[in-house]
Motif scaffolding. Sequence first.
Motif, short mmCIF file in Angstrom:
data_model
loop_
_atom_site.label_atom_id
_atom_site.label_comp_id
_atom_site.label_asym_id
_atom_site.label_seq_id
_atom_site.Cartn_x
_atom_site.Cartn_y
_atom_site.Cartn_z
N ALA A 263 0.83 -1.21 0.00
CA ALA A 263 0.00 0.00 0.00
C ALA A 263 0.86 1.25 0.00
O ALA A 263 0.62 2.20 -0.77
N VAL A 264 1.88 1.28 0.85
CA VAL A 264 2.78 2.44 0.92
C VAL A 264 3.46 2.66 -0.42
O VAL A 264 3.53 3.78 -0.93
N ASP A 265 3.97 1.59 -1.00
CA ASP A 265 4.69 1.67 -2.28
C ASP A 265 3.77 2.11 -3.42
O ASP A 265 4.12 2.99 -4.21
N ASP A 266 2.58 1.52 -3.49
CA ASP A 266 1.65 1.86 -4.57
C ASP A 266 1.25 3.34 -4.53
O ASP A 266 1.18 4.01 -5.57
N ILE A 267 1.01 3.85 -3.33
CA ILE A 267 0.59 5.25 -3.20
C ILE A 267 1.72 6.18 -3.63
O ILE A 267 1.48 7.22 -4.26
N ILE A 268 2.94 5.81 -3.32
CA ILE A 268 4.08 6.65 -3.74
C ILE A 268 4.14 6.75 -5.26
O ILE A 268 4.15 7.85 -5.83
N TRP A 269 4.17 5.59 -5.93
CA TRP A 269 4.40 5.59 -7.38
C TRP A 269 3.19 6.08 -8.17
O TRP A 269 3.35 6.80 -9.17
N HIS A 270 1.99 5.68 -7.75
CA HIS A 270 0.80 5.94 -8.56
C HIS A 270 0.04 7.20 -8.16
O HIS A 270 -0.89 7.60 -8.87
N GLU A 271 0.43 7.80 -7.04
CA GLU A 271 -0.24 9.02 -6.60
C GLU A 271 0.75 10.15 -6.31
O GLU A 271 0.77 11.16 -7.01
N LEU A 272 1.58 9.98 -5.30
CA LEU A 272 2.41 11.08 -4.83
C LEU A 272 3.40 11.57 -5.89
O LEU A 272 3.61 12.78 -6.04
N CYS A 273 4.01 10.65 -6.62
CA CYS A 273 4.96 11.06 -7.67
C CYS A 273 4.26 11.76 -8.83
O CYS A 273 4.91 12.40 -9.66
N LEU A 274 2.94 11.65 -8.88
CA LEU A 274 2.15 12.31 -9.91
C LEU A 274 1.43 13.54 -9.37
O LEU A 274 0.60 14.14 -10.06
N GLY A 275 1.73 13.90 -8.12
CA GLY A 275 1.12 15.07 -7.52
C GLY A 275 -0.31 14.86 -7.06
O GLY A 275 -1.05 15.82 -6.84
N ILE A 276 -0.71 13.60 -6.89
CA ILE A 276 -2.08 13.27 -6.47
C ILE A 276 -2.09 13.05 -4.96
O ILE A 276 -1.39 12.17 -4.45
N ILE A 277 -2.88 13.84 -4.26
CA ILE A 277 -2.98 13.74 -2.80
C ILE A 277 -4.42 13.37 -2.45
O ILE A 277 -5.36 14.10 -2.77
N LYS A 278 -4.59 12.22 -1.80
CA LYS A 278 -5.92 11.73 -1.45
C LYS A 278 -6.05 11.54 0.06
O LYS A 278 -5.16 10.96 0.70
N ASP A 279 -7.17 12.01 0.61
CA ASP A 279 -7.43 11.80 2.03
C ASP A 279 -7.48 10.31 2.36
O ASP A 279 -7.04 9.89 3.44
#
Length: 230
Positions: A156-172
Motif C-alpha cells: 500500500a505504501v509503495d503503490d501510493i508513492i508511485w501511482h499518486e504522490l509522484c504524480l502530484g495526487i494527494i488523497k485523504d
Amino acid sequence: MKTIGVIAGVSWESSIDYYRILNEEVSRRLGGLHSARIAMYSVDFEDVEGPLSAGRRDQAAATIVEAGKSIQRAGADFFIICSNTMGMFTPDVEKATGMKGIFIADAVGKAIKDKGMKKVALLGTRFTMEESFYRNVLVERYGLEPMTPDDDGRKAVDDIIWHELCLGIIKDESRGKYVKIIEDLAGKGAECAALACTEIPLLIQQEHVSIPVFDSTRLHSLAAVDLALA
C-alpha cells in the motif's frame, strides 16, 4: 559558501521542496538577500524508475551518474540526490566524480539518533523498506531498529508513492491508510516514523500522527546547507 550539487527530478514533485528549503535556510542563516549556490540537474524520472523497476540497475545508475558529472562541470562542490530510493546510487556518483555525496539515510539516521530514539517505523518504496542499502545505514551507523509494515502494508505504501504522490495526487483516503500503518507500528513499539520517501511529506505531516515524524526531504536539505556553509 560551497555550491550544492542537486540531482533532482526523482521525482520533481519533491525536488521543488528541496529547492525551496535550501534557499530558505541559507537566507535564514545569512540574512539579507543571500540564497543558496546550487548547480541542479533534473533528470527525466522515467529514465531512472523504468530501468530500476525492470531490474536494470546499471542503466538507472548510469543516468544518475551522468547527472552527477553534469553538476560537477557546473561547479558543484558536493552533491545530494533528491530521493531516498535513488540515494542508493550515491556511491556510484562519488566513484565517478570524486565528489562527496550526502546520502539521505545519514541525515535521517543522525536526526533520529540525536533525539535519543531507537525504534523507527520506516516508510518508503519497497526498495527502501526491503533492501539493505538504506536499512544497513540506520542499523550499522546509528544503532537504530527499523520497523516496516507487513507485506500488505508495504504494498500500500509503495503503490501510493508511485501511482499518486509522484504524480502530484494527494488523497485523504491514502493519508488515512498511511496514518493507520504508522499508528499500528507505534502500537508495536515504534518511537518515531521516518518518512523515507521524499514524496511522503507531501501527504503526511506531524499533525496527522501521534509519534514524531522525521521528514527526509527537510533533513537532507538542512544537512546540505550545513556542509555548504561549513
